[in-house]
Design an enzyme around this catalytic site. Sequence first.
Site, PDB file in Angstrom:
ATOM      1  N   GLY A 199       0.767  -1.322   0.013  1.00 31.99           N
ATOM      2  CA  GLY A 199       0.049   0.205  -0.272  1.00 31.99           C
ATOM      3  C   GLY A 199       0.912   1.290  -0.073  1.00 31.99           C
ATOM      4  O   GLY A 199       0.314   2.488  -0.178  1.00 31.99           O
ATOM      5  N   LYS A 212      15.586   7.201   4.312  1.00 35.60           N
ATOM      6  CA  LYS A 212      15.636   6.436   5.500  1.00 35.60           C
ATOM      7  C   LYS A 212      14.753   5.773   5.929  1.00 35.60           C
ATOM      8  O   LYS A 212      14.481   4.922   6.938  1.00 35.60           O
ATOM      9  CB  LYS A 212      15.892   7.832   6.755  1.00 35.60           C
ATOM     10  CG  LYS A 212      17.272   8.282   6.774  1.00 35.60           C
ATOM     11  CD  LYS A 212      17.164   9.313   8.202  1.00 35.60           C
ATOM     12  CE  LYS A 212      18.525   9.818   8.403  1.00 35.60           C
ATOM     13  NZ  LYS A 212      18.598  10.843   9.583  1.00 35.60           N
ATOM     14  N   GLU A 221       7.413   2.991   9.049  1.00 37.58           N
ATOM     15  CA  GLU A 221       7.319   2.765  10.869  1.00 37.58           C
ATOM     16  C   GLU A 221       7.365   3.942  11.552  1.00 37.58           C
ATOM     17  O   GLU A 221       6.341   4.114  12.518  1.00 37.58           O
ATOM     18  CB  GLU A 221       8.459   1.875  11.155  1.00 37.58           C
ATOM     19  CG  GLU A 221       8.805   0.871  10.137  1.00 37.58           C
ATOM     20  CD  GLU A 221       7.819  -0.369  10.105  1.00 37.58           C
ATOM     21  OE1 GLU A 221       7.017  -0.372  10.897  1.00 37.58           O
ATOM     22  OE2 GLU A 221       8.044  -1.295   9.543  1.00 37.58           O
TER      23      GLU A 221
END
Length: 744
Positions: free
Chosen positions: A471, A705, A709
């Site tokens: 997604g 980077k 999350e």
Amino acid sequence: MTVRFIGSPHTRVDGPRKVTGNARYAADFNQAGQAYAVIVSATVGLGRITEMDGASIERMPGVVAVITHHNAEKLPYLPHKAVIDPAEGERLHVLQDDQVRFYGQPVAVVVADTLDDAERAAAALRISYDARRPIVDHAGDEVKAIVPDAATRPGARTLADRSRGEADAAVANAAVKVDENYDIARENHNPMEPHATIASWNGERLTLWSKSQYLVNEQAEIAAIFGLPLENVEVVCPFIGGAFGTSLRTWPHVTLAALAARHIRRPVKLVLTRKQMFFTTGHRPRTLQRIALGATPEGALAGMVHEGTGETSRYEQFMEALTNVTDYLYSCPNVRTQYRLAPLDTSTPNHMRGPGEASGIFAIESAMDELSYKLGIDPIELRRRNEPQLDEAENKPFSSRSLMQCYELGAERFGWTQRTPEPRSMRDGRLLIGMGTATATYPAFHAPASARVRLLADGTAEVEAAASDMGPGTYTSMSQVAAEFLGLPLERVRFRLGRSDYPQTPSHGGSWTMASVGSAIRAACLEVQAQAARRAAADAGSPLSGASVDDLEWSEGLLRRRGDTSPGISYHDIVVRAGVPIEAGGSAQRDPKVAEQYSMHAFGAVFAEVAVDPDVGTIAVRRIVGAYGIGRVVNPLLARSQCTGGMIGGMGMALMERTALDPRDGRPVNAHMADYLMPVNLDIPELEAHFVDEVDPHVNPLGVKGLGEIALVGTAPAIGNAVFHATGKRVRTLPIRIEDMLTA
């Protein structure tokens, strides 16, 4: 002008396929003559099977087979451990014995000609058990926490015990201190698309159309389970309807689909129900934590103690990075962390978006907020006073660290200066208004990856990698990377993923897909350009014939001699003259010397505003603003989408999501969407994401980077801190509920 695609907000290249229904997910790959399998799940939480009447079920209409531990093929289950699997313990050996280890464990699979027949027969199968009471809660005294075996080994990412200085003494002797406990509930992933696998055998070769975030691992895992050569297993998964980590591992239903297909010698389709997804496909573990902070009256941290315990199953030791952040987040001379596991009679937990960091940050940032009120120092100022100059745990510099810039940008966009510091001091009518903030961080991971680029005669390029797209826009962002380095228009690049026979890539999780796969695509693009240049120089009929490759250069998809102002020759020209496509592979991995030299992390600052009804205790999030330092942003449009999605997940963690287990048998009592609460459209407030202009040449060739999350990590504590500011009630458990607001 050089073509630039990296950094541009392109819409999704796969969007038309999704909105027109042409995107095929795992359950869409129906095969001729396929049967349908339904799992029968254990209805006790611990014990053994004593009786099951499969013979009578096989006589029901349409039933092809009832497979149990009595008649299932005995599988070799050869050793296999991927980076995503628990380092200690052994995965569930499904239908290989009569033992029940947790509620919902698969104990039989019914196969029929239609799904209706399979469901009807599965519901009719009667099973008797010799049951015992499971232990499913580690908050009491009956569970003894253990030291994770893998956390005691040198080089482990998460260590059981780590310390510098004398943290306990520093906290005890500090002028101002906070010492509190935090309890974060178990969560389940609950993506839109359920887990699904279609299995088809051709002799000893197996094809799996299976929902997976880690295709090459699913290939290797199933090959090990069945004792097959790796090349005899192929996994296909071009689209994923959300996952958040639940499809990183290869769960028992995949084995059952393959087992059933071989048992009946027909393709078999197996789709988990929503309820079954609460049993065997992982969950964010419940965690219990203690944070102790000691500080000077001026706000300098003197000592930090972080102790955490996470749940795990008895047959595996699942670890996550619960205490890792504490070591480097703030400057402090005395730090001690402790990580333990509580073995329970449940299925094994799994990585869920922001695994470990999201839970650990909630405890740390709640405690830091509490310390700011005790000191009478603005929460942002407190963090500024404890901003480290280097990673004090590793004693090495950060490759880049933009935390304070994130706070400055976020505070400006949020309007932090409008906040009055006293709790319960801000109102909108009778509603209590609160503003809170928290730090976000996540490691800048990188894993070895490979990719392949093929130049075609029509002037287009095909790019292949065994990645997944659950997604975030992998199809689009990888196409942008290829277009950037090939100098082609975006529409002339076709990126393909979702097949285990494509070049190997790491899992689609951990915020390392762009860093790893994107860097591999860059390498493959440069290599295919080098090959095309060599072809052109070696071609006697080419205008570049005889040129030294070092004297040639590519610009906007055209090859010419350096300094030459002629139009140059295109990929089309070179491939047509070659008579065959030009193909090259490329790989990328982080230089270990660079990894040893720098501490690499992304950082962010999250701000939240809530409104609390003082009479009924309802909490409404009014707005969230996040500012992030994530290196180079490949696609700002997709990046903002990632951030807003993470913020919504953080809202669920903060205020809604909690899997409740019946202590009598471990049954998830809210294993459905009526009682497992999560944010819906009506709950979503104004969401903003902003990015600090951060350059980091050390993390990888692209300077990225990762974002998936960290977008969730700081949201829950920001909301919790806002709730305290609004009400004066400090809630140290998640989710924060109406009951918490109504109690004294």
